[in-house]
Design an enzyme around this catalytic site. Structure first.
Site, short mmCIF file in Angstrom:
data_model
loop_
_atom_site.label_atom_id
_atom_site.label_comp_id
_atom_site.label_asym_id
_atom_site.label_seq_id
_atom_site.Cartn_x
_atom_site.Cartn_y
_atom_site.Cartn_z
N ILE A 92 -6.14 15.91 -11.00
CA ILE A 92 -7.00 15.17 -11.91
C ILE A 92 -6.22 14.62 -13.02
O ILE A 92 -5.31 15.29 -13.64
CB ILE A 92 -8.09 16.10 -12.40
CG1 ILE A 92 -9.02 15.25 -13.31
CG2 ILE A 92 -7.46 17.25 -13.31
CD1 ILE A 92 -10.20 16.06 -13.99
N HIS A 148 -9.24 17.59 -6.15
CA HIS A 148 -7.79 18.29 -6.09
C HIS A 148 -7.18 17.73 -7.54
O HIS A 148 -7.82 18.39 -8.51
CB HIS A 148 -6.88 17.69 -5.07
CG HIS A 148 -5.89 18.48 -4.60
ND1 HIS A 148 -5.24 18.35 -3.49
CD2 HIS A 148 -5.33 19.48 -5.06
CE1 HIS A 148 -4.08 19.13 -3.34
NE2 HIS A 148 -4.23 19.72 -4.54
N ASP A 193 -6.56 21.87 -10.97
CA ASP A 193 -5.88 21.23 -12.42
C ASP A 193 -6.66 20.97 -13.34
O ASP A 193 -8.03 21.15 -13.35
CB ASP A 193 -5.54 19.76 -11.79
CG ASP A 193 -4.26 19.00 -12.10
OD1 ASP A 193 -3.77 19.87 -13.07
OD2 ASP A 193 -4.03 17.90 -11.87
N ASP A 209 4.15 24.67 -9.12
CA ASP A 209 2.95 23.88 -8.84
C ASP A 209 2.53 22.59 -9.80
O ASP A 209 3.49 21.66 -9.84
CB ASP A 209 1.56 24.62 -8.80
CG ASP A 209 0.59 24.05 -7.66
OD1 ASP A 209 0.40 22.82 -7.78
OD2 ASP A 209 -0.13 24.74 -6.81
N ASN A 210 1.95 22.82 -10.82
CA ASN A 210 1.56 21.80 -11.46
C ASN A 210 2.44 21.67 -12.76
O ASN A 210 2.51 22.93 -13.48
CB ASN A 210 0.09 21.56 -11.87
CG ASN A 210 -0.82 20.89 -10.68
OD1 ASN A 210 -0.30 19.87 -10.02
ND2 ASN A 210 -1.84 21.63 -10.40
N ASN A 219 5.33 17.71 -6.12
CA ASN A 219 4.12 18.09 -6.04
C ASN A 219 3.64 17.82 -7.42
O ASN A 219 3.64 16.51 -7.65
CB ASN A 219 3.91 19.43 -5.93
CG ASN A 219 2.76 20.17 -5.71
OD1 ASN A 219 1.78 19.64 -5.16
ND2 ASN A 219 2.39 21.17 -6.60
#
Length: 311
Positions: free
Chosen positions: A116, A114, A54, A225-226, A180
């Protein structure tokens, strides 16, 4: 008759398993081939070889990167080394990653960072909130960033029961297969949440009491994902997994690829979705985040390397 029943049940069981495997392969895009899209001005970031899961960039251009995540079922290229937080100053002409020192009194040996997030208070003090998995448990670590010393002071570990007891958490939005990455719009009016299993992004309107109402769902057709927002344009950038099965069943001879999507005009009836980076794993494996700052792009991965690009 008994043997026939056993064989029938056995056959039905195999059929069910086969059906679920097919569904899993479809949902993880197991056989999807990656068509390369690689900007010319990209380089791997030295020192980030064990993940960059991240990334959060301050308005000043300082980028914080969590590295060294060890996650069940995922490979780790440095299983015996603790995780770290790295810093890059994107204002520099040739920015480099620097591992930040962490103050004493914190269990650095079990640090397994993981996600942040950063927070800046009224006094312009920067705080980091890092999701940590020491010994495969879940905590949130709060750090204060000391800019002059380029170090982190650990303030506290949050071990609230709500981290593992979702029945006691207030439900503000539903309808996700697997929520997520989450980010907040620059005007603080909207929440963008990635649904990795459903391969889409939920756009939600935030109310004063933090209740959320769904505005729309943007289907991407890829494991997202992010999410991050471009501070200049409001575009959403997504780190994605083009073939998730390769991520779950790692084969160095056939590694998982990486893909970065850009979503423009998110609130319009027809947002524009474009692929800004794609690689079959020969350069970058398992992309998890893409974050931009004034024409500079950082792409992070779950367990692999990180990329710096000029757009």
């Amino acid at each position: 008759m008994g043997k026939l029943m056993v064989l029938t049940l056995f056959g039905a069981g195999l059929a069910l398993i086969g059906e679920r495997l097919v569904a899993l392969r479809q949902r993880t895009n197991a056989s999807r081939e990656v068509e390369p899209v690689e900007p010319q001005n990209c380089r791997l970031i030295e020192g980030l070889e064990n993940g960059s899961e991240d990334i959060d960039i301050l308005p000043s251009g300082l980028a914080f990167i969590s590295s060294g995540l060890k996650y069940p079922g995922m490979p780790s290229f440095a299983p015996d080394e603790p995780g770290q937080i790295f810093l890059m100053d994107l204002n520099e002409q040739n920015p480099r990653a620097q591992a930040l020192n962490i103050s004493d009194g914190f269990d650095k040996a079990s640090f397994n960072p993981h996600g942040i997030s950063t927070f800046i208070d009224e006094d312009h003090t920067v705080y980091l909130y890092v999701v940590n998995h020491p010994h495969m448990k879940s905590t949130v670590e709060k750090f204060k960033f000391e800019e002059q010393q380029r170090s982190l002071v650990h303030l506290k570990t949050i071990k609230h029961e709500l981290l593992k007891s979702p029945t006691e958490v207030k439900v503000v939005a539903e309808g996700f297969s697997s929520a997520n990455g989450i980010t907040v719009s620059l005007d603080k009016k909207y929440i963008y949440a990635a649904d990795v299993a459903a391969q889409n992004i939920h756009v939600l309107k935030k109310h004063e009491n933090w209740d959320l109402t769904q505005v729309k769902v943007i289907h991407l057709g890829i494991l997202v994902d992010n999410l991050t927002e471009d501070p200049d344009t409001g575009d959403i950038w997504a780190g994605c997994h083009p073939n998730g099965m390769k991520l779950l069943i790692y084969n160095p001879e056939d590694p998982p690829g990486s893909e970065v999507l850009r979503i423009q005009n998110v609130l319009s009836e027809k947002p524009k979705i474009s692929t800004e980076y794609a690689n079959n794993g020969s350069v970058l494996q398992g992309s998890s985040v893409a974050s931009v700052y004034h024409g500079k792009l950082l792409i992070g991965t779950v367990f692999h390397k990180a990329l710096y690009c000029l757009l």
